[in-house]
Design a protein around this motif. Structure first.
Motif, PDB file in Angstrom:
ATOM      1  N   THR A   1       0.828  -1.200   0.000  1.00 55.55           N
ATOM      2  CA  THR A   1       0.000   0.000   0.000  1.00 55.55           C
ATOM      3  C   THR A   1       0.862   1.248   0.000  1.00 55.55           C
ATOM      4  OG1 THR A   1      -1.774  -1.157   1.167  1.00 55.55           O
ATOM      5  CG2 THR A   1      -1.786   1.243   1.255  1.00 55.55           C
ATOM      6  N   GLU A   2       1.929   1.241   0.789  1.00 60.26           N
ATOM      7  CA  GLU A   2       2.820   2.401   0.850  1.00 60.26           C
ATOM      8  C   GLU A   2       3.494   2.634  -0.499  1.00 60.26           C
ATOM      9  OE1 GLU A   2       5.059   5.676   2.220  1.00 60.26           O
ATOM     10  OE2 GLU A   2       3.157   4.758   2.807  1.00 60.26           O
ATOM     11  N   GLY A   3       3.899   1.540  -1.169  1.00 58.79           N
ATOM     12  CA  GLY A   3       4.505   1.680  -2.485  1.00 58.79           C
ATOM     13  C   GLY A   3       3.548   2.298  -3.483  1.00 58.79           C
ATOM     14  N   CYS A   4       2.274   1.877  -3.429  1.00 54.20           N
ATOM     15  CA  CYS A   4       1.262   2.451  -4.316  1.00 54.20           C
ATOM     16  C   CYS A   4       1.051   3.931  -4.015  1.00 54.20           C
ATOM     17  CB  CYS A   4      -0.049   1.690  -4.171  1.00 54.20           C
ATOM     18  SG  CYS A   4      -0.048   0.041  -4.934  1.00 54.20           S
TER      19      CYS A   4
ATOM     20  N   SER B   1      -7.494  -5.429   2.543  1.00 50.73           N
ATOM     21  CA  SER B   1      -6.172  -4.865   2.252  1.00 50.73           C
ATOM     22  C   SER B   1      -6.206  -3.899   1.077  1.00 50.73           C
ATOM     23  CB  SER B   1      -5.171  -5.989   1.975  1.00 50.73           C
ATOM     24  OG  SER B   1      -5.455  -6.631   0.744  1.00 50.73           O
ATOM     25  N   LEU B   2      -7.270  -3.955   0.270  1.00 49.13           N
ATOM     26  CA  LEU B   2      -7.405  -3.055  -0.876  1.00 49.13           C
ATOM     27  C   LEU B   2      -8.313  -1.866  -0.573  1.00 49.13           C
ATOM     28  CD1 LEU B   2      -7.910  -5.636  -3.787  1.00 49.13           C
ATOM     29  CD2 LEU B   2      -5.785  -4.846  -2.757  1.00 49.13           C
ATOM     30  N   ASP B   3      -8.788  -1.771   0.644  1.00 49.67           N
ATOM     31  CA  ASP B   3      -9.751  -0.735   1.009  1.00 49.67           C
ATOM     32  C   ASP B   3      -9.038   0.592   1.260  1.00 49.67           C
ATOM     33  OD1 ASP B   3     -12.103   0.524   1.609  1.00 49.67           O
ATOM     34  OD2 ASP B   3     -12.205  -0.225   3.673  1.00 49.67           O
ATOM     35  N   THR B   4      -8.457   1.119   0.212  1.00 51.20           N
ATOM     36  CA  THR B   4      -7.747   2.386   0.244  1.00 51.20           C
ATOM     37  C   THR B   4      -7.708   2.939  -1.173  1.00 51.20           C
ATOM     38  OG1 THR B   4      -5.563   3.432   0.497  1.00 51.20           O
ATOM     39  CG2 THR B   4      -5.610   1.047   0.122  1.00 51.20           C
ATOM     40  N   PRO B   5      -7.795   4.242  -1.341  1.00 52.56           N
ATOM     41  CA  PRO B   5      -7.745   4.801  -2.694  1.00 52.56           C
ATOM     42  C   PRO B   5      -6.393   4.641  -3.371  1.00 52.56           C
ATOM     43  CG  PRO B   5      -7.745   6.544  -1.042  1.00 52.56           C
ATOM     44  CD  PRO B   5      -8.060   5.274  -0.323  1.00 52.56           C
ATOM     45  N   TRP B   6      -5.372   4.286  -2.600  1.00 50.44           N
ATOM     46  CA  TRP B   6      -4.047   4.116  -3.191  1.00 50.44           C
ATOM     47  C   TRP B   6      -3.927   2.816  -3.977  1.00 50.44           C
ATOM     48  CZ3 TRP B   6      -2.247   8.656  -3.098  1.00 50.44           C
ATOM     49  CH2 TRP B   6      -2.339   9.466  -1.974  1.00 50.44           C
ATOM     50  N   VAL B   7      -4.794   1.844  -3.693  1.00 57.23           N
ATOM     51  CA  VAL B   7      -4.669   0.508  -4.292  1.00 57.23           C
ATOM     52  C   VAL B   7      -5.902   0.206  -5.132  1.00 57.23           C
ATOM     53  CG1 VAL B   7      -4.357  -1.943  -3.842  1.00 57.23           C
ATOM     54  CG2 VAL B   7      -3.271  -0.250  -2.344  1.00 57.23           C
TER      55      VAL B   7
ATOM     56  N   GLU C   1       3.204 -14.963   6.282  1.00 55.49           N
ATOM     57  CA  GLU C   1       3.337 -14.322   7.585  1.00 55.49           C
ATOM     58  C   GLU C   1       3.470 -12.804   7.474  1.00 55.49           C
ATOM     59  OE1 GLU C   1       6.407 -14.229  11.425  1.00 55.49           O
ATOM     60  OE2 GLU C   1       6.785 -15.572   9.733  1.00 55.49           O
ATOM     61  N   TRP C   2       4.118 -12.317   6.412  1.00 51.53           N
ATOM     62  CA  TRP C   2       4.378 -10.890   6.315  1.00 51.53           C
ATOM     63  C   TRP C   2       3.167 -10.085   5.842  1.00 51.53           C
ATOM     64  CZ3 TRP C   2       6.926 -14.764   3.744  1.00 51.53           C
ATOM     65  CH2 TRP C   2       6.672 -14.902   2.369  1.00 51.53           C
ATOM     66  N   GLU C   3       2.049 -10.765   5.554  1.00 55.02           N
ATOM     67  CA  GLU C   3       0.812 -10.049   5.257  1.00 55.02           C
ATOM     68  C   GLU C   3      -0.045 -10.032   6.523  1.00 55.02           C
ATOM     69  OE1 GLU C   3      -1.136 -11.415   1.753  1.00 55.02           O
ATOM     70  OE2 GLU C   3       0.608 -11.086   0.470  1.00 55.02           O
ATOM     71  N   GLU C   4      -0.315  -8.847   7.027  1.00 56.08           N
ATOM     72  CA  GLU C   4      -0.898  -8.696   8.357  1.00 56.08           C
ATOM     73  C   GLU C   4      -2.206  -9.453   8.532  1.00 56.08           C
ATOM     74  OE1 GLU C   4      -1.251  -4.577   9.205  1.00 56.08           O
ATOM     75  OE2 GLU C   4       0.901  -4.189   9.157  1.00 56.08           O
ATOM     76  N   THR C   5      -3.112  -9.346   7.565  1.00 53.80           N
ATOM     77  CA  THR C   5      -4.413  -9.991   7.729  1.00 53.80           C
ATOM     78  C   THR C   5      -4.296 -11.503   7.717  1.00 53.80           C
ATOM     79  OG1 THR C   5      -4.793  -9.835   5.333  1.00 53.80           O
ATOM     80  CG2 THR C   5      -5.676  -8.054   6.713  1.00 53.80           C
ATOM     81  N   GLN C   6      -3.263 -12.018   7.090  1.00 47.20           N
ATOM     82  CA  GLN C   6      -3.074 -13.468   7.075  1.00 47.20           C
ATOM     83  C   GLN C   6      -2.353 -13.935   8.331  1.00 47.20           C
ATOM     84  OE1 GLN C   6      -1.533 -14.760   3.268  1.00 47.20           O
ATOM     85  NE2 GLN C   6      -3.094 -13.623   2.165  1.00 47.20           N
ATOM     86  N   ARG C   7      -1.387 -13.152   8.774  1.00 47.70           N
ATOM     87  CA  ARG C   7      -0.695 -13.488  10.020  1.00 47.70           C
ATOM     88  C   ARG C   7      -1.679 -13.569  11.179  1.00 47.70           C
ATOM     89  NH1 ARG C   7       2.816  -9.766   9.770  1.00 47.70           N
ATOM     90  NH2 ARG C   7       1.901  -8.240  11.195  1.00 47.70           N
TER      91      ARG C   7
END
Length: 271
Positions: A2-5, A91-97, A28-34
């Motif tokens: 998200t930050e990269g986008c 994880s896509l609930d942002t205008p950046w993605v 593991e490094w994806e928060e919602t999956q961890r």
């Protein structure tokens, strides 16, 4: 990410940005999956070692790497499928993605051929899992579209892209892509060498949902400043005013491609 986008959009280097997910692996490094990977109450979301009859023994099968743990989703569990879909949408609930890449879209055994033997999974059990994986991906795409997002693999180009416009196929390809009906389909055009002619072909024919590039596994080494052109928005459709010459008006100019001489015009401002 998200930050990269966010950084790419704020710099004006892209108008659409997708982030990574994996249909086969919980990472593991994806928060919602961890959040569910280490919760005993959701252990059944993942493949486990079995007795060969499909009965899990409580031990999650993992293939961990230096970046973190990797579990395998078990979409035969409806709760796992629904959680995956919800978590990706969240994880896509942002205008950046604007969407997601779903790697290993058909699931097991992509890139992990030894899993079945190691956990005592039968071929029929694998088939059931694959059908559940496909169904989950289908529902994911439906929910993404409903949310105004999209999935790269749903374009139909897999991990890569579709055909490109080149000197050899220019006339045939342009006439095919200029058909008004193609405006109702998504486009994933290969960028080739990112020549002016190829980009002109893309701008002249692209539908409302269209991308040009080399596939989602591309990197910055292929970057070309031609992608900084700012044509604006289309004000008409492709037309062929003379045999082999194609044009399309945009708010900042008119893109032209002459298939007879393999020359183009892209009179647009750039960043």
């Amino acid at each position: 990410s998200t930050e990269g986008c966010r950084r790419l959009k704020e710099a004006g280097k892209t108008s659409r940005c997708f982030i990574y997910h994996n249909m086969e692996l919980a990472l593991e490094w994806e928060e919602t999956q961890r959040a569910v990977m280490y919760n005993p109450q959701t252990a059944d979301y993942f493949l486990q070692y079995t007795d060969g009859m499909g009965n899990k023994n409580g031990t999650i099968y993992a293939e961990n790497i230096e970046w973190g743990d990797q579990f395998f989703w078990d979409y035969t569990n409806p709760d796992a499928a629904e959680y995956f879909i919800r978590s990706v949408n969240a994880s896509l609930d942002t205008p950046w993605v604007d969407g997601t890449f779903t790697d290993d879209v058909t699931g097991l055994p992509q890139e992990h051929e030894a899993v079945m033997q190691r956990i005592n999974m039968s071929s029929s059990q694998l088939k059931t899992l694959q059908l559940a994986t496909t169904a989950t991906h289908t529902r994911l795409v439906q929910t993404l579209i409903a949310a105004g997002k999209y999935n790269w693999q749903a374009f139909g180009g897999g991990d890569g892209t579709g055909p490109t416009v080149n000197q050899q196929n220019c006339l045939t390809t342009m006439r095919q892509l200029c058909a008004p009906a193609t405006q109702e389909l998504p486009m994933m055009m290969g960028a080739g060498d990112a020549s002016n002619q190829t980009i002109a072909g893309f701008l002249i024919t692209r539908p409302p949902v269209g991308f040009v590039g080399w596939g989602w596994e591309s990197d910055d080494s292929k970057w070309n400043d031609i992608f900084l052109l700012q044509p604006g928005v289309p004000t008409g459709l492709c037309h062929e005013p003379e045999p082999g010459i194609f044009e399309r008006d945009w708010s900042h100019g008119t893109a032209k491609l002459d298939c007879n001489q393999w020359i183009s015009e892209l009179p647009f401002p750039t960043l």
